[in-house]
Every structure is written in C-alpha cells, then in structure tokens.
Design an enzyme around this catalytic site. Structure first.
Site, PDB file in Angstrom:
ATOM      1  N   LYS A   1      54.835  -6.228  46.170  1.00 19.81           N
ATOM      2  CA  LYS A   1      55.797  -5.477  46.116  1.00 19.81           C
ATOM      3  C   LYS A   1      55.712  -4.213  45.205  1.00 19.81           C
ATOM      4  O   LYS A   1      55.223  -4.278  44.154  1.00 19.81           O
ATOM      5  CB  LYS A   1      56.941  -6.165  45.585  1.00 19.81           C
ATOM      6  CG  LYS A   1      57.182  -7.510  46.481  1.00 19.81           C
ATOM      7  CD  LYS A   1      58.750  -7.792  46.380  1.00 19.81           C
ATOM      8  CE  LYS A   1      59.050  -8.843  47.307  1.00 19.81           C
ATOM      9  NZ  LYS A   1      59.145 -10.381  46.921  1.00 19.81           N
TER      10      LYS A   1
ATOM     11  N   GLY B   1      51.324 -11.578  33.851  1.00 17.84           N
ATOM     12  CA  GLY B   1      52.663 -10.712  33.408  1.00 17.84           C
ATOM     13  C   GLY B   1      52.470  -9.938  32.267  1.00 17.84           C
ATOM     14  O   GLY B   1      52.873  -8.864  32.035  1.00 17.84           O
TER      15      GLY B   1
ATOM     16  N   GLY C   1      46.180 -12.636  36.632  1.00 19.22           N
ATOM     17  CA  GLY C   1      47.086 -12.985  37.908  1.00 19.22           C
ATOM     18  C   GLY C   1      46.034 -13.398  39.173  1.00 19.22           C
ATOM     19  O   GLY C   1      45.203 -13.813  39.009  1.00 19.22           O
TER      20      GLY C   1
ATOM     21  N   ARG D   1      41.767 -20.531  31.136  1.00 16.35           N
ATOM     22  CA  ARG D   1      42.494 -20.344  29.909  1.00 16.35           C
ATOM     23  C   ARG D   1      42.088 -21.352  28.856  1.00 16.35           C
ATOM     24  O   ARG D   1      41.977 -20.953  27.474  1.00 16.35           O
ATOM     25  CB  ARG D   1      44.044 -20.241  30.161  1.00 16.35           C
ATOM     26  CG  ARG D   1      44.461 -19.102  30.959  1.00 16.35           C
ATOM     27  CD  ARG D   1      45.930 -19.257  31.250  1.00 16.35           C
ATOM     28  NE  ARG D   1      46.361 -18.042  31.844  1.00 16.35           N
ATOM     29  CZ  ARG D   1      47.899 -17.964  32.037  1.00 16.35           C
ATOM     30  NH1 ARG D   1      48.582 -18.931  32.325  1.00 16.35           N
ATOM     31  NH2 ARG D   1      48.195 -16.669  32.398  1.00 16.35           N
TER      32      ARG D   1
HETATM   33  N1  LIG Z   1      49.397  -6.680  53.329  1.00 20.61           N
HETATM   34  C1  LIG Z   1      50.147  -7.677  52.654  1.00 20.61           C
HETATM   35  N2  LIG Z   1      51.228  -8.232  53.353  1.00 20.61           N
HETATM   36  C2  LIG Z   1      51.671  -9.256  52.698  1.00 20.61           C
HETATM   37  N3  LIG Z   1      51.491  -9.687  51.677  1.00 20.61           N
HETATM   38  C3  LIG Z   1      50.304  -9.244  51.110  1.00 20.61           C
HETATM   39  C4  LIG Z   1      49.581  -8.273  51.588  1.00 20.61           C
HETATM   40  N4  LIG Z   1      48.740  -8.027  50.798  1.00 20.61           N
HETATM   41  C5  LIG Z   1      48.549  -8.763  49.836  1.00 20.61           C
HETATM   42  N5  LIG Z   1      49.443  -9.554  49.714  1.00 20.61           N
HETATM   43  C6  LIG Z   1      50.233 -10.580  48.910  1.00 20.61           C
HETATM   44  O1  LIG Z   1      50.352 -10.137  47.532  1.00 20.61           O
HETATM   45  C7  LIG Z   1      50.376 -11.346  46.840  1.00 20.61           C
HETATM   46  C8  LIG Z   1      50.127 -10.827  45.498  1.00 20.61           C
HETATM   47  O2  LIG Z   1      50.946 -10.053  45.068  1.00 20.61           O
HETATM   48  P1  LIG Z   1      51.646  -9.926  43.532  1.00 20.61           P
HETATM   49  O3  LIG Z   1      52.288  -8.659  43.397  1.00 20.61           O
HETATM   50  O4  LIG Z   1      52.101 -11.270  43.157  1.00 20.61           O
HETATM   51  O5  LIG Z   1      50.102  -9.915  42.895  1.00 20.61           O
HETATM   52  P2  LIG Z   1      49.444  -9.649  41.454  1.00 20.61           P
HETATM   53  O6  LIG Z   1      49.774  -8.342  41.103  1.00 20.61           O
HETATM   54  O7  LIG Z   1      48.213  -9.915  41.310  1.00 20.61           O
HETATM   55  O8  LIG Z   1      50.452 -10.752  40.555  1.00 20.61           O
HETATM   56  P3  LIG Z   1      50.397 -10.815  39.326  1.00 20.61           P
HETATM   57  O9  LIG Z   1      51.652 -10.394  38.790  1.00 20.61           O
HETATM   58  O10 LIG Z   1      50.431 -12.233  38.648  1.00 20.61           O
HETATM   59  O11 LIG Z   1      48.870 -10.414  38.643  1.00 20.61           O
HETATM   60  C9  LIG Z   1      49.355 -12.274  47.466  1.00 20.61           C
HETATM   61  O12 LIG Z   1      49.856 -13.733  47.579  1.00 20.61           O
HETATM   62  C10 LIG Z   1      48.857 -11.730  48.662  1.00 20.61           C
HETATM   63  O13 LIG Z   1      48.831 -12.586  49.708  1.00 20.61           O
HETATM   64  O1  LIG Z   2      51.136 -17.883  33.666  1.00 16.35           O
HETATM   65  C1  LIG Z   2      51.517 -16.929  32.600  1.00 16.35           C
HETATM   66  O2  LIG Z   2      51.548 -15.665  33.210  1.00 16.35           O
HETATM   67  C2  LIG Z   2      51.956 -17.224  31.304  1.00 16.35           C
HETATM   68  O3  LIG Z   2      51.448 -18.430  31.053  1.00 16.35           O
HETATM   69  C3  LIG Z   2      53.556 -16.926  31.242  1.00 16.35           C
HETATM   70  O4  LIG Z   2      54.033 -17.910  32.086  1.00 16.35           O
HETATM   71  P1  LIG Z   2      55.710 -17.777  32.537  1.00 16.35           P
HETATM   72  O5  LIG Z   2      55.746 -16.516  33.437  1.00 16.35           O
HETATM   73  O6  LIG Z   2      56.165 -19.099  33.048  1.00 16.35           O
HETATM   74  O7  LIG Z   2      56.300 -17.158  31.303  1.00 16.35           O
END
Ligand SMILES: Nc1ncnc2c1ncn2[C@@H]1O[C@H](COP(=O)(O)OP(=O)(O)OP(=O)(O)O)[C@@H](O)[C@H]1O
Ligand SMILES: O=C(O)[C@H](O)COP(=O)(O)O
Length: 394
Positions: free
Chosen positions: A197, A374, A351, A36
C-alpha cells in the site's frame, strides 16, 4: 552513534536487563526463522564474557496483555541454549518475587530468559509501575531490540528512565548502517520501494525523495502511480484517494532531479492464485478484468541496470506477490541483481523483503539485512525511535 553502548560501561558482576527482539515466526511450537535470535548472539555473548548476570526480555506476537500459552518464550530459551552452547534458564513470569529469586541465584556469565513481556497490559501502555518493576530486577539496562525500537513500551522505553541505559551491539550496528546510508550516502544512491500500500509508505517515499538519486517503484503500490500516469490498471491494487499524492511524489522527484522508475511491463493474472492464467503485458495495456501481480521481465532488466550502477541501494517491500511462485519472479530478479552487484552496498529494510531474500537463499549476499520491519521503515521515514531516544547520550 551518539548513544552509549555496552562497550562504554562496566558490566562485571552487574545484573543486566537486556531487551532483545525474539519476536520470531513460529508454527506448531517450532521456530520457523531464527534470524533474530542469531542476530542477538553477539550482544549476549559480550555480556556473558564481560561477567554480567544476564536477564533477557522480549515480546513474542501480540497477546494483548494476557497469557497466551502458544506465545510463551520456552522454545526460544531452548534454541538459545543450543546456539550459545550454555544453559539458558527461563522464568514463567517477567517480574515479581519468583523472578527476583531466580535472579538472586545468577552467577556472573549466567543467562536467564524472562517470560513474554506482552503478557502484561502495562507493557504496551508503557506503564511506569511495570517499567519500575522491570528495573528493580537489574543494575543496568541494555536495549538490543532494534526491531521493537519504534515502540514506546515499558521494556523498550519506560525502563530506560530508571537505570543506566545503553545500546547493545545489534542496535548499534543497525543504527550505524541505516544512519550512514541516510545521512552520508555513497552515490548513486537508489531506493527500491514495493509492498502493498501507498498509505504505508508515504513517509518513506517522501523522506527518501530528499536523499536518493533513483527511486524504483514496484509491488502493489505501483498501480496507484500507474493510474496517476494516466493508464488503466484493471483489477490491480489501487488506492483511489492516493492518486493525487502519487502525482505530487512524481512532481517532487522531477523538481529534485530524482530519477523515478516505474514498471514498463507487468504480469497480469485472471485470479489471485497459483492456478491463475497469466500473461506479460506492457504497462499501458493492463486488461480491465485482470490484475497485475508482478513486474514484468523488461522492468526487471531495467531495474537491474540501475541497481548495478548504484553504489548504495536500500530496498523495502516486494515487487510482486512473491509468496506465490508465479508472481515471485520480479522480487527474485531484484534480489539477484543486488546479490550480483559487487560494488553495491545493499541494505534490506526488514519485513517482507528480508523474508524474500531468505526464501531465495540470497541472504548472505546482501551487505546488511535489517532485523527491523516497522522499525527500519520508521527510521527511513526520518522518525526518531523512542527506544533509542531513551538511551543515555555519550
Ligand atoms: N502487485 C501486487 N498486488 C497485490 N499484492 C502485492 C503486490 N505486490 C506485492 N504485494 C503484496 O504486498 C505484501 C507486502 O506488503 P507490505 O507493504 O506489508 O511489505 P513490506 O514493506 O515488506 O512490509 P514490512 O513493513 O513488514 O517491511 C506481500 O504480501 C505481497 O504479496
Ligand atoms: O516484528 C516486529 O516488527 C517487531 O518485533 C515489533 O512487533 P510489533 O509490530 O508487534 O510491535
């Protein structure tokens, strides 16, 4: 983009309050991923070259309106100095008399980093008084913090009502890439949705079903869909109250002619750990006492084929528990397929997917990796980002 950017205004000699997203992961006072900071360099350099007096503001972590010593931005100022090749001074506060005095000393092209804006309770409340105090430091507001653009806070939204307000180059690029992908996609257009989720991805899945040709499902959220298909999922992640919704999504996909791709095999484990016993099973044979923690090899192959045939792919969320090596294979396979698909424009929605691509050293082979977690998610849901809405129209 219909918002003004730094390129549309005169910056010479102006005091510029530039909101960046330096919310970087830290361990023992060390920055563990500087993506970042690097992503903000083009805008900072642009402001410096244009002869602005640059004040940078950011949050770090979630200190909840209090001073938390470990969340000071001091290590970021040091690293930024090195990356810019010039001194970056830092204040211990983000506004007030001491800061005013430092700002008054700035020459054209100087860079000053303010303290963590979330040390003040007014930041997250979008307190108009705090926004005004920030605005009093500057002549122009630049928002380059795409990662925080989904937050309506004093330094991301409130301040924009007091000063000429434009976007930075990173903000512009993020909105351009994600905006073009969603409004005028090259086809076939595929979205890959994983993560933990269903409840976190409802808006994204719903919005993308209106736009994509293929929707690939993986990660923990897949098992609610597997259950909705009528299979048992053992101890895998399951959101029982979302099974009906999962059915609705599959129906919507069918009605819209969207190909809905689900795991055909998975890696199941008898424990959520690196030492677990594991085996590959077809999707309809998940044993009652086991949990599925990754997609299987046949699924990876199937997904690779779809990725290869796509012109545009958006990816959000890992395919399995990629933090544990035993369950990183599916996420790695998707990342590798994207890296190898030369005719495919790949957009990584920030993420965990961005972290995974970094972990596999494939980041430089993706077309665009969003700095927003997010924020990119909300953008993909079709929501307006308050930090963007508040900027001046062209
Ligand atoms: N089959 C599974 N069972 C349990 N947990 C899982 C499984 N597959 C993935 N995960 C977990 O899901 C997590 C990621 O979920 P999350 O929804 O936070 O991801 P993301 O969409 O990348 O997040 P962000 O919103 O930060 O982009 C990881 O820590 C991973 O270990
Ligand atoms: O890491 C992030 O997704 C941004 O910096 C926003 O942070 P926050 O979820 O703590 O508002």
């Amino acid at each position: 983009m219909n918002k003004k950017s730094v390129k549309d205004i005169d910056l010479k000699g102006k005091r510029v309050f530039c909101r960046v997203d330096f919310n970087v992961p830290m361990k023992d006072g060390q920055i563990t991923d500087e993506t970042r900071i690097k992503a903000a360099l083009p805008t900072i350099q642009y402001l410096v070259n244009a002869g602005a007096k640059v004040l940078l503001a950011s949050h770090l972590g979630r200190p909840k309106g209090q001073v938390v010593e470990e969340l000071r931005l001091t290590p970021v100022a040091k690293r930024l100095s090195e990356l810019l090749g010039k001194e970056v001074k830092k204040t211990d506060e983000a506004y007030g008399e001491a800061v005013q005095a430092e700002v008054a000393k700035l020459n054209e092209g100087d860079v000053l980093l303010l303290e963590n804006v979330r040390f003040y309770p007014g930041e997250e409340k979008n307190d108009p008084e705090l926004a005004k105090s920030f605005a009093e430091l500057a002549d122009v507001y630049v928002n380059d913090a795409f990662g925080a653009a989904h937050r309506a806070h004093a330094s991301t939204e409130g301040i924009a009502h007091h000063l000429p307000a434009v976007s930075g180059l990173l903000m512009e690029k993020e909105l351009d890439v994600l905006g073009k992908a969603l409004s005028n996609p090259e086809r076939p257009f595929t979205a890959i949705i994983g993560g933990a989720k269903v409840k976190d991805k409802i808006g994204v899945i719903d919005n993308l079903l209106e736009k994509v040709d293929n929707l690939i499902i993986g990660g923990g959220l897949a098992y609610t869909f597997v259950k909705a298909q009528g299979h048992e999922v053992g101890k895998s992640l399951l959101e029982a109250d979302k099974i009906e919704l999962a059915k609705e999504f599959m129906k919507k996909a069918e009605d819209k002619g969207v190909k809905f791709l689900m795991p055909v095999d998975v890696i199941v484990a008898d424990d959520f750990s690196e030492d677990a016993n594991t085996k590959v099973v077809p999707i309809e044979e998940i044993p009652a006492d086991w949990e599925a923690l990754d997609i299987g090899p046949k699924t990876s192959e199937l997904y690779a084929k779809v990725i290869e045939d796509s012109k545009l792919v958006i990816w959000n969320g890992p395919m399995g528990v990629f933090e544990l090596n035993k369950f990183a294979g599916g996420t790695r396979a998707v990342a590798e397929s994207l890296a190898e698909a030369n005719d495919t424009y790949s957009v990584i929605g920030g993420g965990d997917s961005a972290a995974a691509v970094e972990k596999f050293h494939l980041a430089d082979r993706m077309s665009h990796i969003s700095t927003g977690g997010g924020a990119s998610l909300e953008f993909m849901e079709g929501k307006e980002l308050p930090g963007v809405v508040a900027l001046n129209d062209k």
